[in-house]
Structures are given as structure tokens and as C-alpha cells.
Design an enzyme around this catalytic site. Structure first.
Site, PDB file in Angstrom:
ATOM      1  N   HIS A 155       0.808  -1.223   0.000  1.00  0.00           N
ATOM      2  CA  HIS A 155       0.000   0.000   0.000  1.00  0.00           C
ATOM      3  C   HIS A 155       0.840   1.272   0.000  1.00  0.00           C
ATOM      4  O   HIS A 155       0.313   2.355  -0.174  1.00  0.00           O
ATOM      5  CB  HIS A 155      -0.935  -0.006   1.216  1.00  0.00           C
ATOM      6  CG  HIS A 155      -2.009  -1.046   1.116  1.00  0.00           C
ATOM      7  ND1 HIS A 155      -3.281  -0.755   0.703  1.00  0.00           N
ATOM      8  CD2 HIS A 155      -1.981  -2.388   1.334  1.00  0.00           C
ATOM      9  CE1 HIS A 155      -4.004  -1.867   0.684  1.00  0.00           C
ATOM     10  NE2 HIS A 155      -3.239  -2.880   1.068  1.00  0.00           N
ATOM     11  N   ASP A 349       3.523   9.644  -0.723  1.00  0.00           N
ATOM     12  CA  ASP A 349       2.371   8.892  -0.227  1.00  0.00           C
ATOM     13  C   ASP A 349       2.016   7.827  -1.251  1.00  0.00           C
ATOM     14  O   ASP A 349       2.036   8.099  -2.452  1.00  0.00           O
ATOM     15  CB  ASP A 349       1.174   9.838  -0.034  1.00  0.00           C
ATOM     16  CG  ASP A 349       0.283   9.424   1.127  1.00  0.00           C
ATOM     17  OD1 ASP A 349       0.194   8.205   1.394  1.00  0.00           O
ATOM     18  OD2 ASP A 349      -0.329  10.302   1.761  1.00  0.00           O
TER      19      ASP A 349
HETATM   20  P1  ADP Z   1      -2.724   6.779   5.419  1.00  0.00           P
HETATM   21  O1  ADP Z   1      -3.159   5.418   4.916  1.00  0.00           O
HETATM   22  O2  ADP Z   1      -1.256   7.044   5.295  1.00  0.00           O
HETATM   23  O3  ADP Z   1      -3.213   7.083   6.795  1.00  0.00           O
HETATM   24  P2  ADP Z   1      -4.750   7.940   3.604  1.00  0.00           P
HETATM   25  O4  ADP Z   1      -4.902   9.323   3.068  1.00  0.00           O
HETATM   26  O5  ADP Z   1      -4.771   6.909   2.546  1.00  0.00           O
HETATM   27  O6  ADP Z   1      -3.399   7.889   4.441  1.00  0.00           O
HETATM   28  O7  ADP Z   1      -5.902   7.820   4.722  1.00  0.00           O
HETATM   29  C1  ADP Z   1      -6.563   6.687   5.083  1.00  0.00           C
HETATM   30  C2  ADP Z   1      -7.963   6.980   5.670  1.00  0.00           C
HETATM   31  O8  ADP Z   1      -7.900   7.520   6.992  1.00  0.00           O
HETATM   32  C3  ADP Z   1      -8.791   7.953   4.838  1.00  0.00           C
HETATM   33  O9  ADP Z   1     -10.004   7.322   4.520  1.00  0.00           O
HETATM   34  C4  ADP Z   1      -9.010   9.148   5.748  1.00  0.00           C
HETATM   35  O10 ADP Z   1     -10.287   9.722   5.634  1.00  0.00           O
HETATM   36  C5  ADP Z   1      -8.817   8.597   7.131  1.00  0.00           C
HETATM   37  N1  ADP Z   1      -8.222   9.638   7.964  1.00  0.00           N
HETATM   38  C6  ADP Z   1      -7.026  10.198   7.820  1.00  0.00           C
HETATM   39  N2  ADP Z   1      -6.832  11.163   8.744  1.00  0.00           N
HETATM   40  C7  ADP Z   1      -7.941  11.206   9.494  1.00  0.00           C
HETATM   41  C8  ADP Z   1      -8.374  12.015  10.598  1.00  0.00           C
HETATM   42  N3  ADP Z   1      -7.593  12.985  11.056  1.00  0.00           N
HETATM   43  N4  ADP Z   1      -9.597  11.785  11.121  1.00  0.00           N
HETATM   44  C9  ADP Z   1     -10.386  10.835  10.614  1.00  0.00           C
HETATM   45  N5  ADP Z   1     -10.047  10.052   9.570  1.00  0.00           N
HETATM   46  C10 ADP Z   1      -8.847  10.234   9.017  1.00  0.00           C
END
Ligand code: ADP
Length: 440
Positions: A155, A349
């Protein structure tokens, strides 16, 4: 249909909805449907002497989860997965740390998981392993005699070979990555890098890109519904007629938050017309708080946020709102819809789903502007965004100014492009295409 066995570091709790479900659970939801599923992984808990996995059933789903011992958590999870692989795979050769004992523990945990998983398997299962914590698992399962089809999805990004070569004992890791029948990555660039790394060692397996998406129509509906809720009304009342700039990330150094804060601070200095007219809300729940890198980042951001507010605030205006707690998903969709700018500037990312969620949440008649790092996997699809080099705060400053002053017509044209890109794959397409390719 054959049963699907999903293996991931963390397993979503059986009945968790919305807020608790991680990105992986959300992405898989549609594809799983009514199919029989066994989901195997770590409980997220530690016990002194971990035993057999806990097994629970919920309809067509079966969950098998195992604890780690405290040293396993420290070495497999914190030290090697998050201290070595995470930074290196995000191109951060300068901050990755390596200790042989951690790598060995990482392999040992994978071996223990393999041994626990084998007795639960049926001959015609299809096995789908997820992410960098579990890279060795496919080869270990093969070693234990498994003949099932095995797919693996990474991922996170995969860096260029010269950078990946910095990983001590990388040959073994590449041999692990050659063991599954199919390896999926987020972007074509990641797939090219991995194919090159394998080819250098004369290794071969199928490596293809499957960009993970969201259910755009459903997210749009959730955003409309959330907009009518009291939380969003409170947010709007608190903003008055100020434009909202919104950032939503896990608190992680790959997300480029200090650069983002500096870019915003420079906007207030250099484009004085926005002073008192904008509010930047950054939501970044603390993650991996056990690691020194993350604690340092948090301290840096606390300090920066304090300095920016101290320097620029008025007695009736706070330029930056800084939250280190998560938002419930339903609230998040409504906040994204109300934001004039979605500010998504990771240094690197794998995909970044927040960027896609921001696009899906917009009002088609009055959409906001996405400011997006060109080093997010999503940048390949979201060409309507203002794309920036996230290492350059000045680039972020200019993008914010451009976005805040962009006429409606251009906002609509850019949004239309991105919404088409986000809505094109049907819900569940990502997992279905991967599983179809794995079956072929
Ligand atoms: P990562 O996998 O590195 O955390 P992503 O952008 O792919 O980054 O985010 C994964 C999910 O987590 C997304 O669906 C996003 O809405 C949720 N998310 C990220 N930050 C927050 C937050 N601060 N509060 C609630 N949900 C979050």
C-alpha cells in the site's frame, strides 16, 4: 466461489462501522460482499506469552487474530516495520534505522503467523496478504507447503532501486517479494521500481499497478448528509464568512505537515488580503506515538502552530486550528465539503485517500480547490488539482493564494475533471481487479 483469506497487520473489529474502520477495511468492503472470508492478523494487543489466535465468526466472515509479545511489538512493529521499512519505502533514506535483531524479529513474527495460519487454511482458498509488515509471509507459507494462490499488495510507495539498495539484507526482502503469484502496487511508477529491483537479482513475478479508490457516490452522499448535521453547522458558525482551508492526515512525517504550516504562515505574511479571511484547520490524530521520530514531529508542530498563531492571530481571529485527535468519518465528510481548499501535501504517499475523499465531498455547483502534492500516488489521477512540490513552502503559499482567488468557472472545470477520475472505477473495483488478476 473460493474463500478469500485476507492477512493484514491489523484486522478491523468485526462490527466496527465508519470511524473505527481503517482505510483497508473501507476499500475491501465492497469487494468482499457475501463471499466467505477469513481475516487473519494482529489483535493490536500484547501479552507476555501469546498463544493461539482468537477466532470469532460474524456471518460469512471469520476473524482470527493473534497477540504479540511486548518485545515482538517493539521489534517487528515499531522498530523494523515502522522504523526501517516505512521511511525507506517513503524515500527517506536519511531517517531510516536498521538493527539486525529487529529484522530477525520481523521475520520471526511472520514465521509465527504462517505457522498459525496454515492449520486454518483450506486447499482452494485464495490468500491475499497486505503491506510491508508481512512481506516475508508468502514465501514462508510456500515453505510450509501451501499451494494456494497467493497475492500481495504493497500500500506504500516503492522507491527507485538505488535507494532501496540502502536496505541491509535487501536481497532476502526481494526474494520474499518474488514469492507471491501477483504483487500489486498503487501506481505504475511503483510497479516499475519493483520490477527493476527484482530484475537486478534475476527474480521474477507478476507486478502490476491497481490504484486504490473510494466509493465516490457514497462518500458524496455522506458529505451531503453530514452537512445537515449540528457539527457542521457549529463549524460553519465558528468560521463566519471565512474560507476554510482543511488538512486531514495521520500525524506522520511523510505527510509534510511542517512544510504545510510554513506555506500557510507565508500566505498570511505575503498575501495580506487573506488575513482574517481564512482559517486553516489541520486535523492530525497522533499515530505511532511510541516512536521518537513521531514524538519529535509532534513537538515541532505544536511549536510551529503556537508560533504561527502567536504571530498572526487577532483578538477575534485564530488563523490555525490544530487538532491531534481523529474526527469521526461522518463529520469528516461534512467538513471536507465545507472546505474551500483541501490541502493535501505529503512528501511521499502511496495513494492518499483524503485527496479523493475531498474531491468526492464537493458541491458540484460550488466546488472547492484541491492543493495536492505531486508525490502522492493520487496525483497521477487528480490532474485537476493544483499540484505542488511539497518540499517547497513557497509553492504551497502560491497554490493557496491561487486556490483562494480562483473563479467559480475554473474551480468547476478542475473539479469536474477530478470527480470523473474519482468516480470512474465502480465501488469495489480495486479489490475486484486485483482478485481477478490473481485468479487469471
Ligand atoms: P494513510 O493510509 O497514510 O493514513 P490515507 O490518506 O490513505 O493515508 O488515509 C486513510 C484513511 O484515513 C482515509 O479514509 C481518511 O479519511 C482517514 N483519515 C485520515 N486522517 C484522518 C483524521 N484525522 N480523522 C479521521 N479520519 C482520518
Amino acid at each position: 466461489m473460493a474463500r478469500l483469506v485476507i492477512v493484514s497487520n491489523r484486522v478491523p473489529p468485526p462490527r466496527a462501522k465508519g470511524a473505527q474502520a481503517g482505510g483497508l477495511a473501507v476499500a475491501l468492503k465492497e469487494a468482499l460482499g457475501r463471499r466467505d472470508v477469513l481475516w487473519f492478523g494482529w489483535t493490536g494487543q500484547t501479552t507476555e506469552t501469546p498463544g493461539l489466535p482468537h477466532v470469532t465468526h460474524a456471518g460469512t466472515r471469520c476473524y482470527a487474530t493473534a497477540d504479540l509479545s511486548p518485545p515482538e511489538e517493539r521489534l517487528y512493529y515499531t522498530a523494523y516495520s515502522n522504523g526501517t521499512l516505512w521511511p525507506l519505502l517513503h524515500y527517506r533514506s536519511g531517517i531510516f534505522e536498521f538493527e539486525r535483531s529487529a529484522e530477525e524479529a520481523w521475520r520471526a513474527v511472520n514465521a509465527r503467523f504462517a505457522a498459525m495460519l496454515v492449520p486454518l487454511l483450506e486447499p482452494d482458498d485464495v490468500i491475499w496478504i497486505h503491506d510491508y509488515h508481512l512481506i516475508p509471509l508468502a514465501r514462508l507459507l510456500r515453505g510450509l507447503g501451501c499451494t494456494q494462490r497467493i497475492g500481495f499488495f504493497l500500500h506504500v510507495p516503492f522507491p527507485p532501486t538505488a535507494l532501496f539498495a540502502a536496505l541491509p539484507r535487501r536481497d532476502a526482502v526481494l526474494q520474499d517479494l518474488a514469492a507471491p503469484h501477483l504483487v500489486g502496487l498503487q501506481t505504475e511508477q511503483d510497479a516499475i521500481h519493483l520490477r527493476q529491483a527484482l530484475a537486478e537479482l534475476g527474480l521474477e513475478t507478476r507486478v502490476e499497478c491497481f490504484p486504490v479508490g473510494i466509493d465516490a457516490a457514497e462518500f458524496a452522499r455522506a458529505a451531503i448528509k453530514a452537512s445537515a448535521q449540528p457539527d457542521v453547522a457549529r463549524l460553519r458558525a465558528s468560521l463566519g464568512d471565512r474560507a476554510l482551508i482543511l488538512g486531514v492526515d495521520r500525524l506522520d512525517y511523510s505527510k509534510g505537515l511542517p512544510h504545510r504550516f510554513r506555506g500557510y504562515a507565508a500566505l498570511l505574511k505575503q498575501h495580506a488580503q487573506h488575513r482574517g479571511k481564512v482559517t486553516f484547520l489541520q486535523v492530525a490524530p497522533v499515530s505511532r506515538g511510541e516512536s521518537a521520530q513521531y514524538r519529535m514531529l509532534r513537538r515541532e508542530l505544536d511549536e510551529l502552530a503556537g508560533r504561527i498563531n502567536g504571530e498572526h492571530a487577532e483578538y477575534d481571529w485564530m488563523p490555525l486550528r490544530w487538532l491531534t485527535r481523529p474526527l469521526p468519518r461522518s463529520q469528516l465528510a461534512g467538513f471536507l465539503r465545507h472546505a474551500r481548499i483541501g490541502l493535501v501535501t505529503p512528501l511521499r504517499d502511496g495513494m492518499n485517500l483524503v485527496a479523493k475523499e475531498y474531491v468526492a465531498a464537493q458541491d458540484p455547483e460550488d466546488p472547492g480547490v484541491l492543493v495536492l502534492s505531486r508525490f502522492a500516488g493520487a496525483a497521477a489521477e487528480l490532474q485537476g488539482a493544483i499540484q505542488v512540490n511539497p518540499h517547497d513552502p513557497a509553492d504551497i503559499t502560491e497554490a493557496l493564494h491561487t486556490g483562494l482567488t480562483m473563479p467559480l468557472e475554473e474551480r468547476m472545470a478542475r473539479w469536474q475533471h477530478d470527480y470523473t477520475a474519482v468516480a470512474k472505477p465502480p465501488a469495489g473495483d480495486w479489490a475486484q481487479s486485483f482478485l481477478q488478476a490473481l485468479a487469471a
